[in-house]
Design a protein around this motif. Structure first.
Motif, PDB file in Angstrom:
ATOM      1  N   VAL A 329       0.850  -1.181   0.000  1.00  0.00           N
ATOM      2  CA  VAL A 329       0.000   0.000   0.000  1.00  0.00           C
ATOM      3  C   VAL A 329       0.885   1.229   0.000  1.00  0.00           C
ATOM      4  O   VAL A 329       1.771   1.357   0.838  1.00  0.00           O
ATOM      5  CB  VAL A 329      -0.880   0.048   1.265  1.00  0.00           C
ATOM      6  N   SER A 333      -2.709   8.698   0.522  1.00  0.00           N
ATOM      7  CA  SER A 333      -4.001   9.007  -0.079  1.00  0.00           C
ATOM      8  C   SER A 333      -5.071   8.169   0.605  1.00  0.00           C
ATOM      9  O   SER A 333      -4.982   6.941   0.622  1.00  0.00           O
ATOM     10  CB  SER A 333      -3.959   8.698  -1.581  1.00  0.00           C
ATOM     11  N   ARG A 335      -7.950   7.494  -0.322  1.00  0.00           N
ATOM     12  CA  ARG A 335      -8.621   6.674  -1.323  1.00  0.00           C
ATOM     13  C   ARG A 335      -7.892   5.343  -1.526  1.00  0.00           C
ATOM     14  O   ARG A 335      -8.481   4.281  -1.497  1.00  0.00           O
ATOM     15  CB  ARG A 335      -8.647   7.480  -2.631  1.00  0.00           C
ATOM     16  N   ARG A 336      -6.568   5.442  -1.731  1.00  0.00           N
ATOM     17  CA  ARG A 336      -5.788   4.220  -1.948  1.00  0.00           C
ATOM     18  C   ARG A 336      -5.855   3.314  -0.723  1.00  0.00           C
ATOM     19  O   ARG A 336      -5.968   2.101  -0.844  1.00  0.00           O
ATOM     20  CB  ARG A 336      -4.323   4.582  -2.212  1.00  0.00           C
ATOM     21  N   ASP A 339      -9.145   1.553  -0.557  1.00  0.00           N
ATOM     22  CA  ASP A 339      -9.179   0.494  -1.567  1.00  0.00           C
ATOM     23  C   ASP A 339      -8.371  -0.717  -1.112  1.00  0.00           C
ATOM     24  O   ASP A 339      -8.723  -1.858  -1.403  1.00  0.00           O
ATOM     25  CB  ASP A 339      -8.617   1.008  -2.902  1.00  0.00           C
TER      26      ASP A 339
END
Lengths: 517, 351
Positions: A329, A333, A335-336, A339
């Motif tokens: 990872v 961010s 968002r990342r 996810d």
């Protein structure tokens, strides 16, 4: 008030005498025919479950809301409090659970803010000496009166809030959860301030979920349940168990820790190597598996919450090798990180958690809207049924589904917030910052159970906490942190509270690093 | 411990933020002196006087708007009141200029109290209320002025208002300077300034702390309308005429000046003196354009560019954004190298 304290305490005429107070919010009765009296020179605890009505009573006494019925007598005179200013004129100073500091103003300005007696003309820095004295008394020697409040840590802000109330020379000081964000040394300062106030014959109303504090500090306790006043007792007659019994109506069994579910399909694996979060944290390593609950135990400033924020992708310049379920990872961010399978519950539920003006239902489903959407439109039926499931999971009344979150008590807000974060897919990494900040004993147990269930489903849980009780209660692995570094790691069964507390406050056990698991 | 370590950069940042409007003004003064010479022209004392005349009218409108922005609101009706103030002064002040001025100011007080009461008591956003207010006032101005420009016969009033004092001032611009001085002192040395910034910074917290939020809001809107009416009345006497519609140029000037003065749309921050600096900067810039004979579209480009630039530099998240950009560019390899071999307690959780 020349009255001697202890002998007079039980016989003195009450300074506040509230009779038959009732308050409704829409269909919900927050206070039902409640009576309450406060004597000069006493520390009086208000205790009760979330939504028991303590906060409403506090708001009525400080002029923020007006009761539907009932009479309020202060110093023998019947009063109607329409505004906070009027309450102030009658000698009531409130330290609200929600901070009432303005970040854009300086410490000095915030302390003077709203004081009806502060002179019309004032020089910047004009009351610096008086401010300095109060700040020093609260252990804030390092804070200059000209500092902007936005530049202070949350614990420091809480102390400034108390400093403001002290500066007003009030007859009654109301402290609503004053220690929820404080470290132990800071709490000592608050205690000392409270004792000084009552030694002068003034009174303190102390609202707290921390029973240890109540037993140590308070003279009498009034217990509330479901908007009703249950009982008022001298604290010397009570112990921890007795208090819990009165608050809950029965004593809950300490919940059993069940291991990883047999049927947990996927199990999360998380490795963190060499995580650095400027400017404080360096070289943080940790491995976590699904089913495990790891506590990052440390005071404010220890770096524990910074680690969580970095793992959630909220710190742009955090760096380190992190992998979740075998996949690397890249941090930085949100968002990342989402996810990749992290779920982060911030300690700041108002600022970074809930949509306060929206309903419980919308808040519960807010993070799973993509799954409930077809052709860009939310399927209302599906959303409603998911929300019903979740509200049952967090054990809240379905009637509250459409209530705006802003009108719930702090503990119930926290349940809605965590409810949204917890019931996600398995095999994820749950990051919880102060999962029970400002939540009472009963609510805390329920939230801890929610966390355990989530772990049992195969999630890895890492939570940051400044509270020793919570760390010992919830974690099965404890990582103590101090000044941005890990002090040591040990399994819960080998930990003692004295050791953990020592690590958290001094971090001086490098010499014993060999103990680490 | 941490706050001690971080205190210094914060102080610096704070100082940079509060002094930026004055730095920009200083740069502007240099440009005002230097740029005309480069193109073979010259900025004279009269040009400075002219700028201050512009400041006398629009600076007050900027102050009116800026005060509502510091309180976390936005008074769009300032231009409406500016127009109505000038029309009322011209129409009712034919015999006595002071009477006309007084009526304009009273009208401003009334309009401000009504708008402020609606916004404070009903807790509605000031944008729709003052937009409605602007349109109503515009219509009212045209009605009073029979939808036409009205001239003011007593020309001596204007010439005494505009007679030169100390080379660069006039009575009119001295009035504006005086108003700025009074507001600056009040904002700095009385409870009012602190309370206005407080209700702009965090309304709920201010209410809980005991600030009389509603009264402060109503007061700020009343002051805003009175200042706008004052600016309108003075400019009308100066020009000896009042128009039914002042257009949007004064509003755009005011917003730009306020933002140049370091007031944020979020509220809670700003000082009257910095708004003055912003308004003078913008007045000088406009005068500079007229000295250089810059076409309107070029001056729009430059003013717009300046505003965007200043806003970006003042953005609180600029530094963090820049850090993000740098980190991304550095990528994961750079990160591993920079962390290096920090001595760390290695941790492996067990169950």
């Amino acid at each position: 008030m020349g009255r001697a304290l202890q002998p007079g305490l039980m016989t003195a005429p009450p300074f506040i005498d509230a009779r038959g107070i009732t308050k409704r919010y829409g269909p919900i009765t927050a206070l039902d025919d409640v009576s309450f009296e406060l004597r000069p020179g006493e520390v009086h605890a208000l205790l009760g479950h979330n939504g028991a009505g303590k906060s409403t009573l506090v708001k009525i006494l400080s002029g923020l809301v007006r009761p539907v019925s009932g009479t309020l007598t202060m110093a023998g005179e019947e009063v109607t409090l329409r505004t906070p200013q009027q309450a102030q004129q009658h000698g009531v100073a409130l330290v609200d659970q929600e901070l009432s500091l303005v970040p854009a103003l300086t410490v000095e300005e915030n302390i003077l803010l709203g004081n009806v007696e502060s002179p019309f003309l004032q020089r910047p820095g004009g009351s610096r000496a008086a401010t300095r004295e109060i700040l020093d008394g609260l252990g804030l020697r390092h804070v200059a009166p000209s500092t902007h409040v936005r530049d202070l840590a949350i614990g420091e802000r809480q102390l400034i809030e108390i400093a403001r109330a002290l500066s007003r020379d009030a007859r009654v000081l109301i402290l609503d959860e004053p220690t929820a964000t404080l470290s132990d040394t800071e709490i000592e300062h608050v205690f000392r301030a409270v004792r000084q106030v009552v030694a002068q014959g003034r009174s303190v109303i102390y609202v707290s979920h921390r029973l240890g504090e109540v037993l140590e500090l308070c003279d009498r306790a009034s217990i509330f349940r479901d908007g009703r006043h249950v009982e008022t007792r001298a604290v010397s007659e009570l112990d921890r168990r007795g208090l819990i019994e009165l608050m809950l109506g029965d004593v809950p069994e300490p919940s059993q820790r069940d291991g990883l579910h047999e049927d947990a399909g996927e199990v999360a694996t998380v490795t963190i190597r060499n995580l650095s979060v400027p400017p404080r944290v360096q070289g943080f390593d940790l491995t976590a598996r699904g089913g495990q609950i790891i506590a990052l135990a440390g005071q404010i400033g220890s770096g524990a919450s910074e680690v969580l924020r970095a793992l959630a992708g909220l710190v742009p310049d955090a760096q380190g090798d992190v992998s979740i379920n075998g996949k690397d990872v890249r941090l930085g961010s949100p968002r990342r990180c989402v996810d990749a399978g992290t779920v982060y519950a911030s300690g700041d539920r108002k600022g970074e958690g809930l949509f306060l003006g929206h309903s419980v239902q919308l808040n519960l489903v807010a993070t799973r809207l993509p799954a409930l959407t077809r052709w860009g439109l939310v399927r209302r039926g599906a959303a409603a049924s998911v929300a019903r499931q979740l509200i049952d999971v967090i054990g809240m009344d379905r009637k509250r589904m459409r209530t705006p979150v802003v009108s719930l008590s702090g503990g119930n807000q926290q349940k809605v917030f965590l409810g949204r974060c917890l019931e996600q897919h398995a095999a994820e990494l749950l990051l919880l910052e102060e999962p029970t900040r400002g939540v009472d004993v009963g609510g805390r147990m329920e939230i801890h159970d929610l966390v355990r269930v989530a772990a049992a489903h195969g999630n890895a849980v890492i939570f940051a906490s400044t509270e020793l009780d919570e760390v010992l209660d919830l974690a099965d692995t404890i990582v103590t942190m101090h000044a941005g570094r890990v002090v040591r790691t040990l399994p819960r069964r080998l930990a003692t509270s004295a050791e953990i507390l020592g690590d958290m406050t001094h971090g001086n056990s490098e010499s014993r690093a060999g103990v680490a698991a | 411990m941490s706050s001690v370590a971080l205190k210094d950069p914060r102080r610096t940042r704070e100082l940079a933020r509060t002094s930026a409007p004055f730095l920009i003004l200083a740069l502007m003064l240099v440009a005002f002196y230097v740029l005309p010479q480069l193109s073979g022209r010259e900025a004279t004392v009269f040009n400075v006087f002219n700028s201050m005349q512009n400041f006398a009218a629009l600076g007050l409108v900027a102050l009116a708007l800026g005060l509502t922005m510091i309180a976390g609101e936005f008074d769009l009706s300032v231009v409406g009141m500016y127009g109505l103030g000038s029309m009322l002064a011209v129409m009712t002040g034919k015999d006595s200029a002071l009477l006309g001025l007084g009526i304009a100011l009273l009208a401003g007080l009334f309009v401000g109290l009504v708008q402020g009461t609606i916004i404070a008591k009903l807790r509605i956003n000031s944008m729709p209320v003052t937009l409605g207010g602007y349109l109503l006032l515009l219509g009212l101005t045209a009605t009073i002025g029979h939808d036409d420009s009205q001239s003011y016969p007593n020309l001596s009033v204007g010439s005494s208002l505009d007679s030169v004092v100390a080379q660069i001032f006039s009575l009119r611009s001295l009035v504006a300077v005086g108003v700025f001085v009074v507001v600056t002192l009040a904002m700095r040395y009385t409870r009012l300034g602190r309370d206005i910034r407080a209700i702009g910074g965090d309304r709920r917290a201010s209410r809980t702390a005991g600030v009389p939020v509603d009264r402060m809001l109503i007061g700020v809107f009343a002051l805003s309308s009175v200042l706008s009416a004052l600016a309108g009345a003075l400019i009308a006497y100066s020009l000896a005429t009042a128009t039914p519609d002042p257009g949007l140029a004064p509003l755009i000037f005011a917003i730009t000046a306020v933002l140049l003065g370091g007031v944020t749309l979020a509220g809670g921050q700003g000082a009257a003196l910095a708004i003055a600096a912003g308004a003078i900067t913008l007045s000088l810039l406009q005068e500079l354009f007229s000295i250089l004979g810059t076409p309107t579209y070029v001056s729009s480009l430059i003013t717009g560019g300046l505003l965007v630039l200043v806003t970006i530099i003042a953005a609180p998240d600029l530094k963090q954004w820049w850090r993000t950009v740098r980190t991304r560019r550095g990528g994961p390899t750079a990160s591993a190298a920079s962390v290096g071999s920090s001595p760390a307690a290695t941790v492996t959780g067990e169950r």
